[in-house]
Design an enzyme around this catalytic site. Sequence first.
Site, PDB file in Angstrom:
ATOM      1  N   ILE A  13      34.508  93.200   9.116  1.00  0.00           N
ATOM      2  CA  ILE A  13      33.984  94.451   8.562  1.00  0.00           C
ATOM      3  C   ILE A  13      32.467  94.479   8.657  1.00  0.00           C
ATOM      4  O   ILE A  13      31.867  95.506   9.021  1.00  0.00           O
ATOM      5  CB  ILE A  13      34.442  94.635   7.103  1.00  0.00           C
ATOM      6  CG1 ILE A  13      35.955  94.885   7.067  1.00  0.00           C
ATOM      7  CG2 ILE A  13      33.701  95.784   6.432  1.00  0.00           C
ATOM      8  CD1 ILE A  13      36.546  94.946   5.678  1.00  0.00           C
ATOM      9  N   TRP A  16      31.416  95.353  12.252  1.00  0.00           N
ATOM     10  CA  TRP A  16      31.643  96.696  12.742  1.00  0.00           C
ATOM     11  C   TRP A  16      30.994  97.781  11.896  1.00  0.00           C
ATOM     12  O   TRP A  16      30.719  98.875  12.391  1.00  0.00           O
ATOM     13  CB  TRP A  16      33.148  96.948  12.874  1.00  0.00           C
ATOM     14  CG  TRP A  16      33.727  96.118  13.958  1.00  0.00           C
ATOM     15  CD1 TRP A  16      34.496  94.995  13.810  1.00  0.00           C
ATOM     16  CD2 TRP A  16      33.550  96.285  15.364  1.00  0.00           C
ATOM     17  NE1 TRP A  16      34.805  94.469  15.035  1.00  0.00           N
ATOM     18  CE2 TRP A  16      34.249  95.236  16.006  1.00  0.00           C
ATOM     19  CE3 TRP A  16      32.870  97.222  16.131  1.00  0.00           C
ATOM     20  CZ2 TRP A  16      34.281  95.109  17.394  1.00  0.00           C
ATOM     21  CZ3 TRP A  16      32.909  97.096  17.518  1.00  0.00           C
ATOM     22  CH2 TRP A  16      33.606  96.052  18.129  1.00  0.00           C
ATOM     23  N   GLU A  17      30.737  97.517  10.627  1.00  0.00           N
ATOM     24  CA  GLU A  17      30.063  98.508   9.795  1.00  0.00           C
ATOM     25  C   GLU A  17      28.560  98.512  10.052  1.00  0.00           C
ATOM     26  O   GLU A  17      27.922  99.556   9.993  1.00  0.00           O
ATOM     27  CB  GLU A  17      30.333  98.226   8.309  1.00  0.00           C
ATOM     28  CG  GLU A  17      31.741  98.526   7.860  1.00  0.00           C
ATOM     29  CD  GLU A  17      32.061 100.012   7.921  1.00  0.00           C
ATOM     30  OE1 GLU A  17      31.149 100.842   7.754  1.00  0.00           O
ATOM     31  OE2 GLU A  17      33.247 100.334   8.155  1.00  0.00           O
ATOM     32  N   GLY A  18      28.002  97.338  10.340  1.00  0.00           N
ATOM     33  CA  GLY A  18      26.553  97.254  10.482  1.00  0.00           C
ATOM     34  C   GLY A  18      25.898  97.323   9.110  1.00  0.00           C
ATOM     35  O   GLY A  18      26.515  97.737   8.130  1.00  0.00           O
ATOM     36  N   ARG A 136      36.619  98.443  17.773  1.00  0.00           N
ATOM     37  CA  ARG A 136      36.955  97.985  16.415  1.00  0.00           C
ATOM     38  C   ARG A 136      38.457  97.827  16.260  1.00  0.00           C
ATOM     39  O   ARG A 136      38.948  96.831  15.729  1.00  0.00           O
ATOM     40  CB  ARG A 136      36.411  98.961  15.383  1.00  0.00           C
ATOM     41  CG  ARG A 136      36.769  98.558  13.946  1.00  0.00           C
ATOM     42  CD  ARG A 136      36.058  99.408  12.928  1.00  0.00           C
ATOM     43  NE  ARG A 136      36.358  98.960  11.563  1.00  0.00           N
ATOM     44  CZ  ARG A 136      35.587  99.196  10.519  1.00  0.00           C
ATOM     45  NH1 ARG A 136      34.463  99.868  10.660  1.00  0.00           N
ATOM     46  NH2 ARG A 136      35.934  98.755   9.318  1.00  0.00           N
TER      47      ARG A 136
END
Length: 217
Positions: A13, A16-18, A136
């Site tokens: 997470i 992929w969220e940054g 993702r």
Amino acid sequence: MTRRINAAGLAHIMQWEGCELTAYKDVAGVLTIGYGHTSAAGIPHVKAGMRISQKEAEDILRADLGKFEERVQRLVKVPLTDNQHAVLVSFDFNTGKLHSSTLLKKLNAGDYDAVPAELMKWVNAGGKRVKGLVNRRSAEAGLWAKGEFVSSNTTEAKPRPEPVVTKEYVSWFTGILSTLGLAGAGSGPLQWALAIILVISFGVGLFFFIKKRLDPA
């Protein structure tokens, strides 16, 4: 007690969220900070110019995930490995649609194998296929299949079996082959193939030797 996401899922997470340590407005004009945290998710309330540390960003993310960890635990009716649980938390955190998805219906019917394909249906944003979402979902599908697995809703999760021919076998047989002048040192495809042949041949020979001793007639 609510089941918490594992380390692999949390790292997924985060990747992929940054993370942004200074408050900014997302594409919808909503003030956001850290790993996609907004005031709608709860405390802390995001204000213009707000700054947080990396540790604070991770603590906020863990708090935000609590809602989705609880949803996965409540909505899913079949056993899950830690990685599978993490995938569903990540998916729901990203989409908020686990409860109404065909993915959930198939999973609760015991169709674990359908999950990767169902994940790959959720790759559009604004009516367009988004490469970032494709990547993702692919990563989530990979995590779903990694490590332990459950084949049906009546089968207990078990680790994947280790390969019969291990690197130790290859090293052992490579030494023998080198001594006999049949192969060079190393553990390339040729050595693997020869090792497999020798293992099988040794097993077959041992079987007939034992059979002959037990049944000399």
